[in-house]
Design a protein around this motif. Structure first.
Motif, PDB file in Angstrom:
ATOM      1  N   GLU A  92       0.818  -1.215   0.000  1.00 59.49           N
ATOM      2  CA  GLU A  92       0.000   0.000   0.000  1.00 59.49           C
ATOM      3  C   GLU A  92       0.851   1.264   0.000  1.00 59.49           C
ATOM      4  OE1 GLU A  92      -3.220   0.225  -0.537  1.00 59.49           O
ATOM      5  OE2 GLU A  92      -3.130  -1.934  -0.785  1.00 59.49           O
ATOM      6  N   ASN A 134     -13.021   6.753  -0.971  1.00 58.91           N
ATOM      7  CA  ASN A 134     -12.451   5.432  -1.199  1.00 58.91           C
ATOM      8  C   ASN A 134     -13.217   4.342  -0.454  1.00 58.91           C
ATOM      9  OD1 ASN A 134     -10.314   4.063  -2.640  1.00 58.91           O
ATOM     10  ND2 ASN A 134      -9.466   3.529  -0.650  1.00 58.91           N
ATOM     11  N   PRO A 186     -13.503   1.607  -3.670  1.00 55.70           N
ATOM     12  CA  PRO A 186     -12.147   1.203  -3.293  1.00 55.70           C
ATOM     13  C   PRO A 186     -11.235   0.862  -4.466  1.00 55.70           C
ATOM     14  CG  PRO A 186     -13.698  -0.570  -2.870  1.00 55.70           C
ATOM     15  CD  PRO A 186     -14.519   0.600  -3.290  1.00 55.70           C
ATOM     16  N   SER A 187     -11.766   0.855  -5.666  1.00 54.11           N
ATOM     17  CA  SER A 187     -10.956   0.593  -6.856  1.00 54.11           C
ATOM     18  C   SER A 187     -10.217   1.864  -7.277  1.00 54.11           C
ATOM     19  CB  SER A 187     -11.841   0.110  -8.007  1.00 54.11           C
ATOM     20  OG  SER A 187     -11.170   0.231  -9.247  1.00 54.11           O
ATOM     21  N   ASP A 196      -6.680   7.635  -2.134  1.00 47.97           N
ATOM     22  CA  ASP A 196      -7.076   6.304  -2.590  1.00 47.97           C
ATOM     23  C   ASP A 196      -6.182   5.228  -1.996  1.00 47.97           C
ATOM     24  OD1 ASP A 196      -8.040   4.132  -4.415  1.00 47.97           O
ATOM     25  OD2 ASP A 196      -6.053   4.414  -5.302  1.00 47.97           O
ATOM     26  N   ASN A 217      -6.980   2.495   1.743  1.00 51.60           N
ATOM     27  CA  ASN A 217      -7.164   1.057   1.562  1.00 51.60           C
ATOM     28  C   ASN A 217      -6.671   0.252   2.759  1.00 51.60           C
ATOM     29  OD1 ASN A 217      -8.355   1.043  -0.999  1.00 51.60           O
ATOM     30  ND2 ASN A 217      -6.389   1.263  -2.017  1.00 51.60           N
ATOM     31  N   SER A 218      -5.838   0.882   3.610  1.00 52.31           N
ATOM     32  CA  SER A 218      -5.290   0.160   4.752  1.00 52.31           C
ATOM     33  C   SER A 218      -6.252   0.099   5.933  1.00 52.31           C
ATOM     34  CB  SER A 218      -3.974   0.805   5.206  1.00 52.31           C
ATOM     35  OG  SER A 218      -4.194   2.112   5.689  1.00 52.31           O
ATOM     36  N   SER A 262     -12.249  -2.506   1.318  1.00 54.65           N
ATOM     37  CA  SER A 262     -11.085  -2.888   0.521  1.00 54.65           C
ATOM     38  C   SER A 262     -11.019  -4.400   0.416  1.00 54.65           C
ATOM     39  CB  SER A 262      -9.795  -2.347   1.153  1.00 54.65           C
ATOM     40  OG  SER A 262      -8.657  -2.941   0.555  1.00 54.65           O
TER      41      SER A 262
END
Length: 477
Positions: A186, A384, A388-389, A423, A427-428, A433
């Motif tokens: 990430e 996001n 999430p993409s 973005d 994601n983390s 996600s």
């Protein structure tokens, strides 16, 4: 605080979020942007048309509450049946990613059966047996480079058990092992030096030269990688001082993986590594230049598994059993992707996705330059959760952010930088996600425990992003 909160199993959690998104379709005004298709490199992307947003009146009825009641020219909130249907539709719409995960899981299963993965990892552990710090730095550097230059993410999912094994051998917990692979990927993905799935798509849509601003992003990559490495090493030292400092429950410990039996590195393993690496480079080249996507990449990874089986002298039955076992290990991880997609399905079918984008982005135009840029970062981070993409978020938001940046006197690359940071780092922490939830499922790590570990690091990374974003505005990046 998080320690006292009980978070349900990942599938239950995602189902609850889909339900909440469905309920929001009754509350948030519906609306829609017009869209058009544009060519970005070899791929065709559907992007929104700025200033085309139109609010759509809602249609409420008793029938609509239970099974849906579509009326032309009006938006119908998500029904109870529609909420349930969002899950299979999410699985259907994510089929390419789901089967890609199964295929690379099966391929890695065959490679693992030859003993190559374990032999290479064991050789690394022996090499750095006296320095877990050095091995941590080497692994995080390699993985983050792959994420930053090639946008690798899903490809690392089958390697989670391997990194748990590495962490165990170094005397750390499962969180450390998962973070070695996930956080590194990430960090690379968000810093996006040449990432084809976020920065290159965004630059193509924004009509700025591909690769422009690379030097600035390289400096940012180095800074955030150092932050992540220091955070990891600090957590590792806490574990070595007292293993009870782990954020995991005392009974959530690593269990020996029978498929990772001990192997000495030999010439056969070296040949498998060399040939697999060569095929992998070919896959990445084809993605960049030939327009390959999930199906083609899946075939490429399947080829790696077959070649590894031949070089490792596995019988057909052995290779087949290893392939099936590899896919079985990816079951939870693959299905989580489809469940997470169900959230977006509910938002789109309730026609509130575009409304969220419209109302959130509209407030930024009244802020000073630096505050507006920071607002873009916050906007992209929050969005996001719903998209999430990376490529999907670029296609949705960049056509809106670019004219807004032009209006405010902010460079387009600055707007893109806000997008890649928001973005990537979000994601983390977000439960939508697919990659994060898939890896947590494979590792057997509760989402709550992951948040306790990752939230401080997420704060530092976002602070670094905000500082660099302010610099980008000041230097007209």
């Amino acid at each position: 605080m998080l320690g006292s909160i009980k978070i349900p199993h990942v599938f239950a959690l995602l189902t609850i979020i889909i339900l909440v998104a469905s309920i929001f379709s009754y509350i948030i005004p519906s609306g829609q942007y017009q869209r058009k298709e544009v060519q970005v490199g070899l791929l065709t992307r559907t992007v929104v048309i700025p200033d085309s947003f139109q609010q759509i009146p809602k249609h409420y009825s008793m029938k609509g509450v239970f099974v849906g009641d579509e009326v032309e020219g009006k938006a119908t909130p998500v029904s109870i049946f529609g909420f349930l249907k969002a899950i299979p539709k999410g699985l259907e719409e994510s089929a390419d990613i789901i089967f890609f995960i199964f295929l690379i899981g099966g391929a890695f299963g065959m490679v693992k059966r030859t003993g190559t993965i374990t032999a290479v990892i064991q050789a690394l552990i022996n090499k750095f047996s006296n320095s877990g710090t050095a091995l941590t730095i080497v692994l995080m550097l390699c993985i983050s480079i792959a994420g930053s230059t090639l946008g690798m993410g899903e490809e690392f999912i089958p390697l989670v058990p391997v990194f748990l094994y590495v962490s165990h051998k170094l005397g750390y917990d499962k969180l450390y092992g998962l973070a070695l692979v996930f956080v590194s990927a990430e960090i690379g993905f968000a810093s996006a030096t040449t990432n084809p799935f976020n920065v290159q798509i965004a630059q193509g849509i924004a009509e700025v030269p591909l690769g422009s601003g690379l030097g600035f992003r390289l400096i940012f990559y180095v800074v955030v990688l150092i932050i992540a490495i220091l955070y990891m090493l600090r957590y590792g030292r806490k574990l070595q001082q007292d293993f009870s400092n782990s954020y995991l429950a005392p009974d959530n410990v690593y269990k020996e993986d029978d498929t990772l039996a001990q192997f000495e590195l030999n010439k056969s393993h070296v040949r498998i590594v060399a040939v697999s690496a060569l095929i992998f480079v070919g896959i990445l080249w084809a993605v960049q230049t030939q327009g390959w996507w999930m199906a083609e990449m899946g075939a490429g990874f399947l080829f790696i598994g077959i070649v590894a089986s031949i070089l490792g002298k596995l019988s057909i039955n052995e290779a087949t059993k290893a392939f099936i076992l590899g896919m079985e290990e990816m079951l939870v991880g693959a299905l989580v992707v489809g469940f997470a997609k169900g959230i977006q399905v509910a938002l789109v079918e309730g026609q509130i996705m575009d409304s969220i984008i419209y109302y959130a982005s509209g407030t930024l135009q009244y802020l000073p330059k630096i505050l507006a840029a920071e607002g873009m970062l916050v906007f992209q981070t929050i969005l996001n959760f719903f998209i999430p993409s990376g490529s999907g978020q670029a296609a949705t938001t960049i056509p809106i952010m670019v004219p807004l940046a032009d209006l405010l006197g902010i460079t387009r690359n600055t707007a893109i930088f806000a997008f890649t940071c928001g973005d990537g780092f979000a994601n983390s922490i977000i439960p939508t996600s697919g990659i994060l939830m898939a890896m947590l499922g494979i590792a057997g790590i509760p989402y709550r425990d992951w948040l306790r570990f990752i939230l401080p690091l997420f704060g530092w990374l976002m602070a670094a992003s905000a500082i660099f974003l302010a610099i980008a505005v000041l230097i007209q990046y």
